[in-house]
Design a protein around this motif. Sequence first.
Motif, mmCIF file in Angstrom:
data_model
loop_
_atom_site.group_PDB
_atom_site.id
_atom_site.type_symbol
_atom_site.label_atom_id
_atom_site.label_comp_id
_atom_site.label_asym_id
_atom_site.label_seq_id
_atom_site.Cartn_x
_atom_site.Cartn_y
_atom_site.Cartn_z
ATOM 1 N N CYS A 177 0.836 -1.194 0.000
ATOM 2 C CA CYS A 177 0.000 0.000 0.000
ATOM 3 C C CYS A 177 0.871 1.244 0.000
ATOM 4 O O CYS A 177 1.755 1.394 0.852
ATOM 5 N N LEU A 178 0.605 2.108 -0.956
ATOM 6 C CA LEU A 178 1.432 3.306 -1.132
ATOM 7 C C LEU A 178 0.547 4.539 -1.170
ATOM 8 O O LEU A 178 -0.663 4.448 -1.403
ATOM 9 N N ARG A 179 1.172 5.687 -0.974
ATOM 10 C CA ARG A 179 0.422 6.928 -1.008
ATOM 11 C C ARG A 179 1.338 8.088 -1.396
ATOM 12 O O ARG A 179 2.397 8.276 -0.786
ATOM 13 N N GLU A 180 0.920 8.884 -2.339
ATOM 14 C CA GLU A 180 1.654 10.079 -2.711
ATOM 15 C C GLU A 180 1.395 11.172 -1.673
ATOM 16 O O GLU A 180 0.302 11.246 -1.109
ATOM 17 N N GLY A 181 2.399 12.017 -1.436
ATOM 18 C CA GLY A 181 2.211 13.178 -0.564
ATOM 19 C C GLY A 181 2.247 12.826 0.912
ATOM 20 O O GLY A 181 2.816 11.811 1.318
ATOM 21 N N PRO A 182 1.599 13.661 1.746
ATOM 22 C CA PRO A 182 1.649 13.447 3.203
ATOM 23 C C PRO A 182 0.989 12.129 3.583
ATOM 24 O O PRO A 182 -0.103 11.830 3.106
ATOM 25 N N MET A 183 1.657 11.332 4.418
ATOM 26 C CA MET A 183 1.102 10.026 4.783
ATOM 27 C C MET A 183 1.031 9.834 6.285
ATOM 28 O O MET A 183 0.116 9.188 6.784
ATOM 29 N N MET A 184 2.020 10.387 7.010
ATOM 30 C CA MET A 184 1.977 10.259 8.469
ATOM 31 C C MET A 184 2.189 11.623 9.110
ATOM 32 O O MET A 184 2.807 12.512 8.539
ATOM 33 N N ALA A 185 1.662 11.772 10.302
ATOM 34 C CA ALA A 185 1.525 13.094 10.910
ATOM 35 C C ALA A 185 2.807 13.597 11.568
ATOM 36 O O ALA A 185 3.656 12.824 11.986
ATOM 37 N N SER A 186 2.870 14.903 11.664
ATOM 38 C CA SER A 186 3.900 15.534 12.502
ATOM 39 C C SER A 186 3.513 15.349 13.960
ATOM 40 O O SER A 186 2.348 15.075 14.276
ATOM 41 N N GLN A 187 4.488 15.499 14.833
ATOM 42 C CA GLN A 187 4.162 15.461 16.253
ATOM 43 C C GLN A 187 4.936 16.553 16.986
ATOM 44 O O GLN A 187 6.136 16.724 16.783
ATOM 45 N N ASP A 188 4.213 17.313 17.804
ATOM 46 C CA ASP A 188 4.811 18.291 18.705
ATOM 47 C C ASP A 188 4.439 17.908 20.124
ATOM 48 O O ASP A 188 3.291 17.566 20.395
ATOM 49 N N LEU A 189 5.408 17.959 21.007
ATOM 50 C CA LEU A 189 5.153 17.659 22.421
ATOM 51 C C LEU A 189 5.253 18.944 23.226
ATOM 52 O O LEU A 189 6.168 19.745 23.027
ATOM 53 N N LEU A 190 4.284 19.143 24.118
ATOM 54 C CA LEU A 190 4.302 20.314 24.989
ATOM 55 C C LEU A 190 4.254 19.856 26.442
ATOM 56 O O LEU A 190 3.392 19.063 26.814
ATOM 57 N N ASP A 191 5.171 20.386 27.248
ATOM 58 C CA ASP A 191 5.084 20.226 28.703
ATOM 59 C C ASP A 191 4.692 21.589 29.262
ATOM 60 O O ASP A 191 5.377 22.571 29.016
ATOM 61 N N VAL A 192 3.593 21.627 29.986
ATOM 62 C CA VAL A 192 3.066 22.898 30.480
ATOM 63 C C VAL A 192 3.050 22.883 32.002
ATOM 64 O O VAL A 192 2.581 21.915 32.615
ATOM 65 N N VAL A 193 3.548 23.944 32.611
ATOM 66 C CA VAL A 193 3.422 24.103 34.064
ATOM 67 C C VAL A 193 2.558 25.331 34.323
ATOM 68 O O VAL A 193 2.852 26.425 33.823
ATOM 69 N N LEU A 194 1.461 25.127 35.053
ATOM 70 C CA LEU A 194 0.639 26.257 35.486
ATOM 71 C C LEU A 194 0.996 26.524 36.941
ATOM 72 O O LEU A 194 0.803 25.674 37.815
ATOM 73 N N GLU A 195 1.517 27.711 37.185
ATOM 74 C CA GLU A 195 1.995 28.070 38.514
ATOM 75 C C GLU A 195 0.910 28.874 39.219
ATOM 76 O O GLU A 195 0.459 29.896 38.707
ATOM 77 N N GLY A 196 0.469 28.394 40.398
ATOM 78 C CA GLY A 196 -0.522 29.127 41.174
ATOM 79 C C GLY A 196 0.056 29.520 42.521
ATOM 80 O O GLY A 196 1.261 29.689 42.656
ATOM 81 N N VAL A 197 -0.836 29.649 43.479
ATOM 82 C CA VAL A 197 -0.396 29.882 44.861
ATOM 83 C C VAL A 197 -1.114 28.853 45.724
ATOM 84 O O VAL A 197 -2.346 28.864 45.824
ATOM 85 N N ALA A 291 1.750 30.608 33.141
ATOM 86 C CA ALA A 291 1.967 29.383 32.360
ATOM 87 C C ALA A 291 3.365 29.375 31.763
ATOM 88 O O ALA A 291 3.804 30.371 31.193
ATOM 89 N N ARG A 292 4.055 28.255 31.947
ATOM 90 C CA ARG A 292 5.344 28.054 31.256
ATOM 91 C C ARG A 292 5.151 26.877 30.308
ATOM 92 O O ARG A 292 4.710 25.800 30.712
ATOM 93 N N ILE A 293 5.472 27.113 29.026
ATOM 94 C CA ILE A 293 5.264 26.070 28.013
ATOM 95 C C ILE A 293 6.610 25.671 27.419
ATOM 96 O O ILE A 293 7.352 26.511 26.927
ATOM 97 N N ASP A 294 6.899 24.391 27.517
ATOM 98 C CA ASP A 294 8.121 23.873 26.907
ATOM 99 C C ASP A 294 7.708 23.048 25.685
ATOM 100 O O ASP A 294 7.044 22.025 25.806
#
Length: 401
Positions: A177-197, A291-294
């Motif tokens: 099975c073949l496919r022209e063009g985009p076939m599998m997704a990009s991935q971005d990872l985010l680590d988020v810290v929400l700082e409160g009191v 919020a700190r986003i990595d």
Amino acid sequence: MERHQHILAWLTDIASDLRALRQDIHAHPELGFEERRTAALVARLLGEWGYEVHTGVGRTGVVGVLRAGNGSGRLGLRADMDALPINEATRLPYSSCHNGRMHACGHDGHTVMLLGAARYLAATRQFDGTLTLIFQPAEEGQGGAQAMLADGLLERFPCDALFAMHNMPGLPEGHLCLREGPMMASQDLLDVVLEGVGGHGSMPHLCVDPLVAAASAVMALQTVVARNIDAQQAAVVTVGALQCGEAANVIAQQAVLRLSLRALDAGVREAVLQRVCAIIQSQAKSYGCLARIDHRPAYPVLVNSDAHTAFARQVAVELAGAEQVCQAPTVMGSEDFAWMLQRCPGSYLMVGNGSAGPMVHNPAYDFNDDILLRGAAYWAALAESWLTPMPPVLTATDRLA
Ligand SMILES: [Zn+2]
Ligand SMILES: [Zn+2]
């Protein structure tokens, strides 16, 4: 089919060797960048068959080079070798010898399909040009492809085209099975810290509660795909972890969120990332949190070159017949061969593991040995078709690169 009949006939004689080799590798799975036994086995066999062998490429990767004739064509074929941290539950006689390690993605089969082709191509040498076989470590999220590229893979072993193949449960056995063009997704990872009191659970007015902000942010993030992305496009926003608080009578100081974002188009990827970050920041602010986003970009979109895919499809039809060649679906999972395709045009294809049986990464999954011949024959047919005295000159159509 006639055209590649000699390949199948030759490989049929070594079918039991390939099966035994696959089951041996299956019984000895190694995690990413720990593929020492597997790499040594691959290197030894390639050496015995007459390949120029390079080990330690991208830490535990192996590259085998074979030249025949005077052709100028340079073809690269890639297989992955790593296993997963899973306890095997197949109860097969060749089940994993190691607790907590398993070839649950079929990379044992990928390695052996390429080795089968390697043995055939070295013994017969019915090609003209330079064949580069790439045995990659650490495909399962550890960046093995990048490690090989950083180690000068394509400078040391230049290729005009790169191809890779992955088995897929649910697709009929041996179908290509073949496919022209985009076939599998990009991935971005985010680590988020929400700082409160933090503070006493009875006195929220003296605190800034990051848990409430986090809960609100998780709900608001559900609107990104639904309200900001063209309905014709694909994207996924997953909050895979939300960690906050320990006790019923304590307001926590921090909340941690871990997200993965996927897209099949570079523009959509950027739009999702922008909106996710904006929503997290403004949600945090509205509750008085910081919020700190990595952000860690993990994979690009895997984009197959139209021209290379058409070539690969033609070979697939010649080998398997049109009724066993299909259009591959797009997948929202990611694949680190995408990094290699950013540097050299080519195509990533799927071979059916059979309609029955568990999905990859399931503890009961097993690679189907009945597709070893089809996969090995396909690589051999592709090499003989590409590496001719007049190799094809195809230009990449890297729409997204
Ligand atoms: Zn996998
Ligand atoms: Zn895999």
